[in-house]
Design a protein around this motif. Structure first.
Motif, PDB file in Angstrom:
ATOM      1  N   VAL A  58      -3.536   7.192  -0.239  1.00 23.37           N
ATOM      2  CA  VAL A  58      -2.676   7.833  -0.818  1.00 23.37           C
ATOM      3  C   VAL A  58      -2.908   9.390  -0.716  1.00 23.37           C
ATOM      4  N   VAL A  87       1.131   1.718  -6.246  1.00 23.31           N
ATOM      5  CA  VAL A  87       0.489   1.688  -4.819  1.00 23.31           C
ATOM      6  C   VAL A  87      -0.240   0.647  -4.653  1.00 23.31           C
ATOM      7  N   ALA A 133       2.409  11.018  -2.600  1.00 21.61           N
ATOM      8  CA  ALA A 133       2.913  11.264  -3.728  1.00 21.61           C
ATOM      9  C   ALA A 133       3.007  12.867  -3.931  1.00 21.61           C
ATOM     10  N   LEU A 141       7.338   9.571  -4.936  1.00 21.00           N
ATOM     11  CA  LEU A 141       6.383   8.565  -4.234  1.00 21.00           C
ATOM     12  C   LEU A 141       6.953   7.914  -3.044  1.00 21.00           C
ATOM     13  N   TYR A 175       0.732   5.911   1.479  1.00 20.73           N
ATOM     14  CA  TYR A 175       1.578   6.501   0.309  1.00 20.73           C
ATOM     15  C   TYR A 175       1.252   7.943   0.100  1.00 20.73           C
ATOM     16  N   VAL A 223      -0.678  -0.796   2.610  1.00 19.55           N
ATOM     17  CA  VAL A 223      -1.280   0.276   3.498  1.00 19.55           C
ATOM     18  C   VAL A 223      -1.809  -0.596   4.721  1.00 19.55           C
ATOM     19  N   ASP A 235       6.488   5.505   0.309  1.00 20.63           N
ATOM     20  CA  ASP A 235       5.663   4.252   0.673  1.00 20.63           C
ATOM     21  C   ASP A 235       5.254   4.461   2.004  1.00 20.63           C
ATOM     22  N   PRO A 236       4.210   3.825   2.609  1.00 18.24           N
ATOM     23  CA  PRO A 236       3.756   3.755   4.252  1.00 18.24           C
ATOM     24  C   PRO A 236       4.883   3.641   5.161  1.00 18.24           C
ATOM     25  N   VAL A 278       9.734   5.200  -3.421  1.00 18.91           N
ATOM     26  CA  VAL A 278       9.497   4.200  -4.330  1.00 18.91           C
ATOM     27  C   VAL A 278      10.121   4.480  -5.771  1.00 18.91           C
ATOM     28  N   ALA A 326       3.927  10.293   5.252  1.00 20.38           N
ATOM     29  CA  ALA A 326       3.665   8.751   4.854  1.00 20.38           C
ATOM     30  C   ALA A 326       3.781   8.104   6.187  1.00 20.38           C
TER      31      ALA A 326
END
Length: 269
Positions: free
Chosen positions: A169, A239, A202, A217, A200, A244, A219-220, A225, A194
Motif C-alpha cells: 500500500v 486493503v 491511498a 483509495l 493499493y 495484491v 485498488d491494484p 474503492v 496503483a
C-alpha cells in the motif's frame, strides 16, 4: 485490514489541527480501522508555504510529535500525519510524514524528496529536500506501507522504488494545489501508480480551498474503492494483501521489467 483516510482543512492553529486529528483517529478506531492517514502539513498549513514554517518546526520528539504519538496510543491505531520538522538549516524545515504505531512508537519518518516548485509556488525556499532518496516503508499487522508526499506522486520511479522495497500500500499524503486539470491529474496519477505497481494507493488530501479534497483509495487494478468529496471528513476501506498478490501473479511486471530508469546525465546525441 481496514484503513482510514482523514481529510482535513488544516490551518495555522496547531492546537485546533491536533484536535481534529484526535477526533478523526477516534472515529476511525471505532469503525475498526487499524491505520489512519492524514494529509501533508496536517499539523500546520497555509495557502502558501512561507517563512513561518521554519519557525513552527519541531524535532520528531518535540511537543507536536509527542502529541501525535499519544493520539495513536490513546485510540490504539497506527497514525500517519504530515508534520513540519526542524532541519539543520534554521531557514528551512523538512516537510515530513511521521508514522506512529498503535502503541505510540515511531515507525517511520519520511522527508519529502520532490519539493513543489511549480504553479508559481516555491516550496524549496522555506523547505529543505530530504537528504536521501531511499524508500521509506513500515509494517502494521503484516501489511507493508510506503510513504510519498504530494508532488512525489508525479515521479513514477519513486513509487516503483517503494514497490520494489515490498510495499503493498502506498500512502500519498497531500495538499494538492488546485488549478486547471488538477483534479483529473490527482485521480489519474493515484490510479496509475496503483496499476503500474500492482498495489493499493491511498491518497489523503487537504480539503478546499487550500487543496482539492477527494481523498481516495485505489485498488491494484486502478479501481476506486472509496472516495470523499470536497468536505472535511473520514472514509474507511479495506486493503487485502491477497488481492495484491493475485494481481501481481497475473501481471508480473516487477520481474519482467528490463529497464532500470536513471537520471540522464547528458543530452542524447
Amino acid at each position: 485490514m481496514h484503513i482510514a483516510l482523514g481529510q482535513l482543512a488544516s490551518g495555522a492553529d496547531v492546537g485546533a489541527n491536533l484536535q481534529a486529528i484526535d477526533r478523526f483517529a477516534a472515529q476511525a478506531a471505532s469503525r475498526g480501522a487499524r491505520l489512519i492517514a492524514f494529509p501533508e502539513y496536517a499539523t500546520y498549513e497555509k495557502k502558501m508555504v512561507d517563512a513561518t514554517f521554519p519557525t513552527v518546526a519541531q524535532p520528531l520528539d518535540g511537543q507536536i510529535g509527542c502529541e501525535l504519538a499519544k493520539i495513536a496510543k490513546r485510540h490504539e491505531i497506527a497514525l500517519v500525519s504530515g508534520f513540519v520538522e526542524s532541519s539543520p538549516d534554521p531557514a528551512r524545515a523538512f516537510n515530513t510524514l511521521v508514522a506512529f504505531g498503535p502503541d505510540g512508537a515511531l515507525l517511520a519518518a519520511y522527508r519529502k524528496v520532490h519539493l513543489f516548485d511549480a504553479q508559481g509556488f516555491e516550496e524549496s525556499r522555506y523547505v529543505a529536500p530530504a537528504p536521501t532518496t531511499d524508500p521509506v516503508t513500515f509494517c502494521v499487522d503484516g501489511v507493508r506501507f510506503g510513504l510519498l508526499t504530494c508532488y512525489d506522486l508525479r515521479f513514477p520511479e519513486q513509487a516503483q522504488s517503494l514497490s520494489d522495497a515490498g510495499s503493498q500500500v502506498l500512502l500519498v499524503c497531500s495538499s494538492w494545489v488546485p488549478g486547471e486539470s488538477k483534479m483529473a491529474q490527482w485521480r489519474t496519477l493515484l490510479a496509475a501508480r496503483a496499476i503500474e505497481n500492482s498495489l493499493y494507493v491511498a491518497g489523503s488530501c487537504q480539503a478546499p480551498p487550500v487543496s482539492v479534497g477527494h481523498s481516495l483509495l485505489a485498488d491494484p487494478m486502478g479501481g476506486v474503492v472509496a472516495e470523499l468529496g470536497v468536505e472535511v471528513g473520514l472514509v474507511t476501506a479495506e486493503v487485502c494483501v491477497d488481492t495484491v498478490a493475485d494481481v501481481r501473479k497475473h501481471f508480473p511486471t516487477s520481474v519482467q521489467r528490463r529497464i532500470e530508469w536513471g537520471r540522464r546525465t547528458s543530452p542524447p546525441t
